[in-house]
Design a protein around this motif. Structure first.
Motif, mmCIF file in Angstrom:
data_model
loop_
_atom_site.group_PDB
_atom_site.id
_atom_site.type_symbol
_atom_site.label_atom_id
_atom_site.label_comp_id
_atom_site.label_asym_id
_atom_site.label_seq_id
_atom_site.Cartn_x
_atom_site.Cartn_y
_atom_site.Cartn_z
ATOM 1 N N LEU A 25 1.184 -1.046 0.088
ATOM 2 C CA LEU A 25 -0.373 -0.028 -0.046
ATOM 3 C C LEU A 25 0.657 1.249 -0.075
ATOM 4 O O LEU A 25 0.816 2.412 -1.086
ATOM 5 C CB LEU A 25 -0.509 0.109 1.354
ATOM 6 C CG LEU A 25 -1.950 0.967 0.958
ATOM 7 C CD1 LEU A 25 -3.401 1.061 0.009
ATOM 8 C CD2 LEU A 25 -2.286 1.137 3.032
ATOM 9 N N LEU A 26 2.137 1.173 0.660
ATOM 10 C CA LEU A 26 2.844 2.523 0.958
ATOM 11 C C LEU A 26 3.318 3.088 -0.741
ATOM 12 O O LEU A 26 3.434 3.702 -0.636
ATOM 13 C CB LEU A 26 3.906 2.021 1.877
ATOM 14 C CG LEU A 26 4.798 3.346 2.325
ATOM 15 C CD1 LEU A 26 3.792 4.907 2.721
ATOM 16 C CD2 LEU A 26 5.643 2.701 3.883
ATOM 17 N N GLU A 27 4.206 1.773 -0.996
ATOM 18 C CA GLU A 27 4.566 1.282 -2.675
ATOM 19 C C GLU A 27 4.052 2.328 -3.666
ATOM 20 O O GLU A 27 4.201 3.220 -4.060
ATOM 21 C CB GLU A 27 5.081 0.204 -3.179
ATOM 22 C CG GLU A 27 6.340 -0.480 -2.133
ATOM 23 C CD GLU A 27 6.903 -1.825 -2.529
ATOM 24 O OE1 GLU A 27 5.779 -2.554 -3.314
ATOM 25 O OE2 GLU A 27 7.594 -2.637 -1.929
ATOM 26 N N ARG A 28 2.594 1.601 -3.408
ATOM 27 C CA ARG A 28 1.465 2.084 -4.371
ATOM 28 C C ARG A 28 1.349 3.497 -4.284
ATOM 29 O O ARG A 28 1.395 4.556 -4.921
ATOM 30 C CB ARG A 28 0.284 1.772 -4.173
ATOM 31 C CG ARG A 28 -0.403 0.546 -4.820
ATOM 32 C CD ARG A 28 -0.818 -0.418 -5.133
ATOM 33 N NE ARG A 28 -1.484 -1.742 -5.186
ATOM 34 C CZ ARG A 28 -2.339 -2.779 -5.562
ATOM 35 N NH1 ARG A 28 -2.990 -2.276 -5.171
ATOM 36 N NH2 ARG A 28 -2.302 -3.653 -6.458
ATOM 37 N N ALA A 29 1.271 4.289 -2.875
ATOM 38 C CA ALA A 29 0.613 5.707 -2.722
ATOM 39 C C ALA A 29 2.540 6.249 -3.279
ATOM 40 O O ALA A 29 2.092 7.593 -3.930
ATOM 41 C CB ALA A 29 0.767 6.192 -1.180
ATOM 42 N N LYS A 30 3.505 5.995 -2.795
ATOM 43 C CA LYS A 30 4.924 6.633 -2.946
ATOM 44 C C LYS A 30 4.427 6.427 -5.025
ATOM 45 O O LYS A 30 4.963 7.621 -4.912
ATOM 46 C CB LYS A 30 6.246 6.052 -2.805
ATOM 47 C CG LYS A 30 5.993 5.888 -1.513
ATOM 48 C CD LYS A 30 7.011 5.360 -0.615
ATOM 49 C CE LYS A 30 7.448 5.494 0.817
ATOM 50 N NZ LYS A 30 9.046 4.571 1.104
ATOM 51 N N LYS A 31 4.621 5.842 -5.265
ATOM 52 C CA LYS A 31 4.398 5.682 -6.710
ATOM 53 C C LYS A 31 3.019 6.528 -7.447
ATOM 54 O O LYS A 31 3.873 7.346 -8.600
ATOM 55 C CB LYS A 31 3.619 4.424 -7.741
ATOM 56 C CG LYS A 31 3.957 3.669 -8.791
ATOM 57 C CD LYS A 31 4.157 2.658 -8.913
ATOM 58 C CE LYS A 31 4.716 2.262 -10.650
ATOM 59 N NZ LYS A 31 5.125 1.092 -11.046
ATOM 60 N N HIS A 32 2.134 6.687 -7.155
ATOM 61 C CA HIS A 32 1.022 7.680 -6.996
ATOM 62 C C HIS A 32 1.549 9.303 -6.655
ATOM 63 O O HIS A 32 1.765 10.440 -7.699
ATOM 64 C CB HIS A 32 0.032 7.776 -6.568
ATOM 65 C CG HIS A 32 -1.382 8.926 -6.813
ATOM 66 N ND1 HIS A 32 -1.119 9.404 -6.183
ATOM 67 C CD2 HIS A 32 -2.366 8.599 -7.955
ATOM 68 C CE1 HIS A 32 -2.370 10.243 -6.421
ATOM 69 N NE2 HIS A 32 -2.961 9.702 -7.316
ATOM 70 N N ASP A 33 2.332 9.154 -6.054
ATOM 71 C CA ASP A 33 3.241 10.971 -5.270
ATOM 72 C C ASP A 33 4.005 11.314 -6.345
ATOM 73 O O ASP A 33 4.227 11.965 -6.700
ATOM 74 C CB ASP A 33 3.281 10.784 -3.934
ATOM 75 C CG ASP A 33 3.531 12.167 -3.245
ATOM 76 O OD1 ASP A 33 3.133 13.067 -3.662
ATOM 77 O OD2 ASP A 33 5.180 12.148 -3.140
ATOM 78 N N ALA A 34 4.778 10.324 -6.525
ATOM 79 C CA ALA A 34 5.936 10.391 -7.855
ATOM 80 C C ALA A 34 5.662 10.746 -8.599
ATOM 81 O O ALA A 34 5.892 11.635 -9.787
ATOM 82 C CB ALA A 34 7.106 9.353 -7.508
ATOM 83 N N LEU A 35 4.314 10.157 -9.661
ATOM 84 C CA LEU A 35 3.436 10.380 -10.524
ATOM 85 C C LEU A 35 3.174 11.756 -10.265
ATOM 86 O O LEU A 35 3.279 12.682 -11.761
ATOM 87 C CB LEU A 35 2.606 9.773 -11.366
ATOM 88 C CG LEU A 35 1.989 9.842 -12.622
ATOM 89 C CD1 LEU A 35 2.509 10.085 -14.296
ATOM 90 C CD2 LEU A 35 1.268 8.829 -12.608
#
Length: 160
Positions: A25-35
């Motif tokens: 979940l945290l990895e997905r959130a970080k990926k979204h933030d980076a995008l």
């Protein structure tokens, strides 16, 4: 039951079902933030800082090549729709593989400064001032446009 909402929640629910779910979940959130930061960098590089401030980025892990940009007005939406291919191409330079950029208009999400009326109005350049005055002189006396331009000219300062 709200089926679209349940459909959106399923990938997140799958993350939490496993032992290391919060990590995913945290990895997905970080990926979204980076995008989201990459999209804002692209808009800044093209000179659209004001649009990037009024923008929300939606990205779903189940559709990684699709990007949805949510904007507060149709005007901004139209401009972004015209820029969509170049946004996708520029994101490719940041190693994001985006094949489709969609734009949604959602007026209530606005992250734009709500106290905009309190800001000072921008000053006219000398060229802009003379152009407005020239148009004002050409319009008939009874024209509502002439009255509007007269009000505009009274309320704006000229850069010197």
């Amino acid at each position: 039951m709200n089926k679209p909402l349940v459909k959106l929640a399923l990938p997140w629910q799958d993350c939490l079902a496993h032992e290391e779910g919060l990590k995913k979940l945290l990895e997905r959130a970080k990926k979204h933030d980076a995008l989201a930061h990459a999209v804002k960098r692209v808009l800044h590089s093209q000179g659209y800082e004001s649009i990037s401030q009024a923008l929300l980025v939606e990205w779903r892990p189940d559709r990684p090549s699709e990007l949805v940009l949510v904007v507060p007005s149709a005007t901004i939406g139209t401009r972004l729709q015209q820029m969509a291919p170049s946004i996708a191409k520029k994101l490719g330079q940041y190693h994001w593989v985006i094949h489709e950029v969609r734009v949604k208009v959602r007026p209530n999400h606005s992250s734009v400064n709500p106290n905009r009326r309190n800001e000072e109005t921008p000053e006219f350049t000398q060229a802009a001032q003379s152009a407005w005055e020239g148009l004002y002189q050409k319009l008939p006396l009874q024209s509502s446009l002439r009255q509007s331009i007269e009000s505009l000219l009274k309320n704006r300062k000229t850069k010197r």
